[in-house]
Write an enzyme that holds these catalytic residues in place. Structure first.
Site, PDB file in Angstrom:
ATOM      1  N   TYR A 289      -9.900  -0.967   1.121  1.00 19.85           N
ATOM      2  CA  TYR A 289      -9.572  -0.624   2.303  1.00 19.85           C
ATOM      3  C   TYR A 289      -9.336   0.676   2.940  1.00 19.85           C
ATOM      4  O   TYR A 289      -8.845   1.565   1.836  1.00 19.85           O
ATOM      5  CB  TYR A 289      -8.463  -1.627   2.714  1.00 19.85           C
ATOM      6  CG  TYR A 289      -8.845  -2.895   3.159  1.00 19.85           C
ATOM      7  CD1 TYR A 289      -8.098  -4.170   2.478  1.00 19.85           C
ATOM      8  CD2 TYR A 289      -9.772  -3.362   4.239  1.00 19.85           C
ATOM      9  CE1 TYR A 289      -8.458  -5.548   3.133  1.00 19.85           C
ATOM     10  CE2 TYR A 289      -9.952  -4.685   4.507  1.00 19.85           C
ATOM     11  CZ  TYR A 289      -9.370  -5.743   3.736  1.00 19.85           C
ATOM     12  OH  TYR A 289      -9.750  -7.130   4.051  1.00 19.85           O
TER      13      TYR A 289
ATOM     14  N   ASP B 247       0.803  -1.296   0.153  1.00 18.12           N
ATOM     15  CA  ASP B 247      -0.177   0.048   0.132  1.00 18.12           C
ATOM     16  C   ASP B 247       0.987   1.253   0.001  1.00 18.12           C
ATOM     17  O   ASP B 247       0.264   2.404  -0.425  1.00 18.12           O
ATOM     18  CB  ASP B 247      -0.878  -0.108   1.193  1.00 18.12           C
ATOM     19  CG  ASP B 247      -2.162  -1.011   0.835  1.00 18.12           C
ATOM     20  OD1 ASP B 247      -2.952  -1.322   1.812  1.00 18.12           O
ATOM     21  OD2 ASP B 247      -2.381  -1.504  -0.324  1.00 18.12           O
TER      22      ASP B 247
END
EC number: 1.4.3.-
Lengths: 727, 727
Positions: free
Chosen positions: A438, A354
């Protein structure tokens, strides 16, 4: 200079040799003189500096060269320069000035020719400008992702597949483009090292297609286009397996199921939650000063530290001191990895970094007053660069506030019944990333007892896959069915916190203590009750695990500074929860790439530029460039400049309760002083009193027990001494 | 009846056969008729019932018999009676009435002849009255501890030893009497199974002797008297080792060292902590009803449960439901053990069971508004029995309040920039025990996502031992020197939470899941990335450990109730941190007695009266009567009535920062739904809004980032959608 790159469109590219320092006068079309240099080498890059950097790069190439910027960030000074700078600054001296530099990653638009450049902002020069090997890829960026989604949904071949699903009229398709991952395979025209994007397809609830925030993850579709984001060319379309095994079946008409919305309009909201507010009538206890245009120096309850922010790491803390005692040189999240464990093609390539693939700064939410943060809030904003090299304001990416975390310490002498109690006041710096589906809520939390906690909360939405509706109640070998037709596969989340310490000053070691039962001995341990502690110092870089069966506790210590009470080397210990190491096997790309996901700790010898534990370029990486590889150098740590990488996470076996949005799952890493201070550092926190706290009693007066002065156990005459002075 | 007990003083004791039911008219001097029975079988014992119970016991024996009561508590009904009662009550039917009973433990004062009796409060009869074997001992009590301290400090032999220390004039001595522990040895007149107390001696800071709350733990003395608390006879005086090994040396003059006070008057208090208040202008969201005189039924955000309280377990939760769905029949702390690991005599006997040896109810603090609990607080008070069998009011032993715990869930659709966020509101029930030196802050915490957390915070003061001042900077093999002359030995804290579940109703199983990497397979796992879950059901009672390397996750499931989405048996999982199992060896009394300290989980088949995992009588116990022994029966769990014992704790290697009072160390056990609900149960929590939360921005208006409407990544036209409705 020779021109042997393939020209793309009208742009001419030039071969550049490895390291070039261009004096200002050689650069073509030198941009306007740089603005006054911000006053601090750690100051986050400013809008002007972003513009200056992209301007210098554009000026380097022929006019009209279309540069696609992937990052323009501060290049922090070397520790050799910066550590003395910070020490001098703290001592009130004038530090030796350090040039400010930026680091630029860019493409020529439409190609995969990635370039790295270093700009000397102070001197207004391009210090280096390097074309990287063909198969290094930087992060995806927001504009690109949106463009990819648009392009693939419009592609006739994609539409032709969608038609086979016979979706209801007016259905709105949605795509989550993903980084492609790695598998070493060639598929058609490209090897997996060509920068590609694999895209998951979903749709808004067909019965509610106009709702722009319909939870499309409730409607995963078995069509996954693969796109070349440089050209928007459709490479191929993968059909996804929807059974219990790897077999594919032809696309068939969609079987209607209902949606699963998270927006409040779709709920029957609770009506009985009463407001709870946090008030600080005299303001907050922390102070904020600007140490540069965007850099903030925060002081709170003997803590002081600088806060920075950049596109990749998001929030960073520098030069952390307690009561003017040095503790941490730099604290940052160094990456995250989320490897997915559905073994079936094409899910074997589903693994996200990420930070490296996206960017904690780029993905940071604009925190809204009263929604994300409760109480009296200070916001830190930032400026990042867009794909054109222009500055973009990033408002409210970090919020700063105090909170009460219950009792900090208490003791009651039962003989007198006098209670002394202080509360556990905390200072929170919070940032929230949205990485497509997310969310991660990340915070540094300080308290009055010398502790620093790094807290990570996972929330947002599971990345879902299609499964045949008639299998809804069948146990699935690769995940949990969280809604009819919706599989949430097993996956892991790994976080890697980078700690560059200076406990009591530079010159630290890493060690661990373990508790061992003493053997029976008629003199030394006659009853078999004794145990003792053994310390092991880590001399060489490597990876290390927890071992709760030995109470293995890792500490950062300064062997040159002794505790004034007991002579132990002063230190800080690291308390971190265990996680199952990455389950993908050692030959898999998941494992090779997520170099921090197999051990709880890595310890390396400090080396300039080693900031990202997954490696500098994670997008479609191969491994070999991250913390496991650095640790494998087996460097000696005798020089006293270790970097500690603390890895923790979640083995996410999804539950139905995690859908359509997941209630937070919280992880905490705590840094606690161990024989650093000469007593409890929170002893001088004023006692908790009603006059200060103004709590409200809800019992009816006649029930309010505190007014009952019946004798209690202990005490003289049973009178209840007030727990706090000045009621 | 024959009289063959040794008469003590004027009291005549009578031999009683094992079980006697005395009809009311046979009891001598029948006390006044009982008050109207409280309306509920789970209602905590009332003052009137305490009086009734002690009255019936006293009436049983000859007039003037001096009974020393150690406990008068509610004897809860059997599950066979109570479970249907609760179900009927919930269904709005009239339950079959259950007699109320009390359980009485008592001595004849001055003897060690322990008796147990059961009183039928409804019928006003003594149902049983049994003299126990000679070597079962109940808890210490407050009056006794204070009397022991007085007696030993006044004892001429003790004073003769103290004189050898040549303490300054006016020094005030203090003693912490301790339960004696066990070692199987005979020493002089008594075996260790005679109820004794070992007492640690300290003094107030000699330079500040008039300060009643001087931290005496900074001045441990090497003299440890052993007392018979029944007679106050001095049994012997142990001299404590003060070197690095077991050798004792003659008492020598005290070498002056300074004190280490925790009271605020001794500190230079911080002056820059600004107030932080929690306000609930519309009141709190929970409701409280009386289900009996002292019993409280709490309802909050779909949760409802009954709260009880007793002298041993403190706070207990019964009949816990969420949205009227049954979850937990009974939740309680079943004991704690703190075994010390200094192997040297007499420390081998230093091990406390804070519930069995003292009592979480007896030791509960009177919580003070605004000191211990912040915000809008409801207090639950209790009534316990004193040594005379009289009721004692225990005000404010449990506080109930809401708190905000950050964000509960969030998602932002990057395409629209619409953020939906709700906060994590919690309900806290907190109680605090003071067990001589230590404090434990214990709380049940509920949230809006169906989770229950049991939180334990250790604070208060280390139990210190004397060490020679000249050894202060020497690493000590058995502990940490936390102050000159003050050794804090290594020790462990173990907590044992008892969970009697009824997930989706009675009839549960315990199982655990583990994650296993799939082997490579060209079809099923071609890239080595896959893993799957294996479930193991626990069929037979036993002990179990965590295994993070397999992500071993324990769940309580109801195999008769399937999740409506995916058909899994509904369940709740238990998330518990690992702790090093008890280090004392298997032949030691520490190990034998702390039956819950070697495994993270015990699972037993429900059996009436099995409430206390260390056994019913822990004081100087031998082991063999606790949860390890019950589990060793290897009962089949097929009947669906398991009890889960969750054990967790701290291996406490003391740090200087833990002295003179320890900053809280926090442990949490979390019970989370797993495929119990059909989606995130907190979806219907109203979104977090500024109008509800009324946060305050601290930035100057021109800096307040939220007002900047610069384009952000994603979104249409870059406008920032408000995160919440109705700003």
């Amino acid at each position: 200079m020779t021109a042997n790159d393939t020209a793309v469109g009208a742009a001419q590219s030039q071969q550049v040799s490895n390291t070039i320092s261009l004096p200002a006068d050689e650069a073509k079309a030198t941009p306007a003189p740089p603005p006054a240099t911000p006053s601090h080498p750690l100051g986050p890059i400013t809008a002007a500096e972003i513009t200056q950097s992209s301007g210098l790069i554009k000026a380097f190439w022929p006019e009209g060269t279309d540069c696609h910027f992937k990052g323009i960030t501060l290049l922090e000074p070397t520790k050799a320069e910066l550590a003395p700078y910070l020490a001098a600054e703290r001592a009130g001296q004038t530090p030796f000035p350090i040039d400010r530099r930026s680091f630029v990653i860019y493409y020529f638009r439409g190609t995969d020719n990635l370039h790295e450049a270093v700009i000397n902002l102070t001197k207004n020069t391009v210090e280096s400008n390097v074309k990287l090997g063909p198969f290094l890829h930087p992060n995806a960026d927001g504009d690109e992702i949106i463009a990819v989604e648009k392009a693939l949904l419009a592609h006739p071949e994609v539409q032709a597949e969608i038609v086979k699903l016979k979706l209801p009229e007016g259905t709105v398709l949605v795509s989550d483009p993903w980084i492609y991952g790695s598998d070493g395979l060639k598929d058609g025209k490209f090897y997996d090292d060509k920068r590609l994007m694999q895209c998951y397809l979903y749709m808004r609830d067909p019965s509610n297609s106009s709702e722009a925030d319909s939870c499309h993850y409730a409607f995963p579709l078995p069509i996954s286009p693969v796109i070349d984001p440089a050209t928007m060319e459709l490479v191929r379309i993968d059909i996804l397996p929807t059974g219990l095994d790897e077999k594919l079946k032809p696309l068939e008409p969609w079987k209607p199921v209902k949606g699963n919305e998270y927006i409040p309009e779709a709920q029957t909201l609770r009506t009985d939650l009463k407001p709870l507010r946090v008030e600080q009538p005299e303001g907050a206890s922390f102070t904020v000063e600007d140490f540069s245009e965007l850099g903030r120096l925060i002081k709170w309850q003997k803590w002081d530290f600088k806060v920075g922010f950049n596109s990749r790491e998001g929030m960073i803390l520098y030069d952390v001191h307690y009561d003017n005692k040095p503790l941490f040189y730099r604290l940052s999240l160094s990456d995250m990895s989320i490897p997915y464990a559905d073994p079936r093609t094409p899910y074997h390539r589903k693994a996200a970094f990420d930070l490296g693939d996206a960017g904690a700064g780029i993905m940071a939410n604009n925190l809204q007053l009263g929604c994300d943060c409760l109480g009296s809030i200070y916001y830190i904003s930032s400026v990042l660069a867009d794909a054109e090299g222009k500055p973009v304001n990033m408002p409210n990416v970090v919020c700063v506030h105090e909170q009460d975390a219950g009792i900090g310490w208490k003791h009651t002498n039962y003989r007198t019944n006098r209670a002394v109690v202080v509360r556990n006041r905390e200072l929170v710096l919070q940032t929230i990333l949205t990485v497509s589906n997310y969310e991660y809520i990340l915070a540094f939390i300080f308290n009055t007892a010398g502790d620093i906690t790094y807290e990570a909360r996972a929330t947002g939405i599971l990345s879902t896959s299609p499964v045949d509706v008639d299998l809804t109640e069948t146990p699935h070998p690769y995940g949990t069915i969280v809604h009819p037709g919706v599989l949430a596969s097993f996956h892991q989340h790994f976080f890697s916190l980078r700690i560059d310490p200076m406990i009591a000053g530079h010159g630290n070691s890493i060690a661990y203590d373990e508790a061992y039962a003493l053997p029976r001995d008629p003199k030394l341990n006659p009853h078999g009750t004794g145990y003792t502690i053994r310390k092991t110092k880590i001399d060489t870089s490597g990876g290390f695990d927890l071992d709760p069966s030995k109470n293995r506790t890792f500490k950062i210590i300064n062997e040159s500074v002794k505790n004034t009470v007991n002579g132990s080397p002063v230190g800080y210990k690291v308390m971190v929860p265990p996680v199952q190491p990455i389950l993908a096997d050692k030959d898999s790309f998941h494992y090779k790439r997520a170099e921090f996901a197999d051990r709880t700790f890595y310890v390396t010898k400090y080396s300039e530029g080693e900031l990202y534990s997954g490696g500098k370029y994670t997008n479609q990486s191969r491994g070999g460039t991250g913390v496991r590889s650095w640790a494998d150098r087996k460097d000696s740590l005798e020089g006293g400049d270790p970097v500690l990488w603390v890895n923790f996470g979640i083995n996410h076996i999804p539950r139905v309760e995690d859908f359509p949005v997941m209630p937070v799952e919280t992880l905490r890493v705590m840094l606690r002083p161990v024989n650093f201070f000469d007593k409890n550092p929170a002893l001088d926190v004023p006692p908790s009193t009603q006059s200060f706290n103004c709590s409200v009693g809800l019992n009816k007066p006649e029930d309010l027990g505190e007014k009952v002065e019946a004798p209690t156990l202990g005490g003289e005459g049973g009178k209840l001494a007030p727990c706090c002075g000045g009621h």
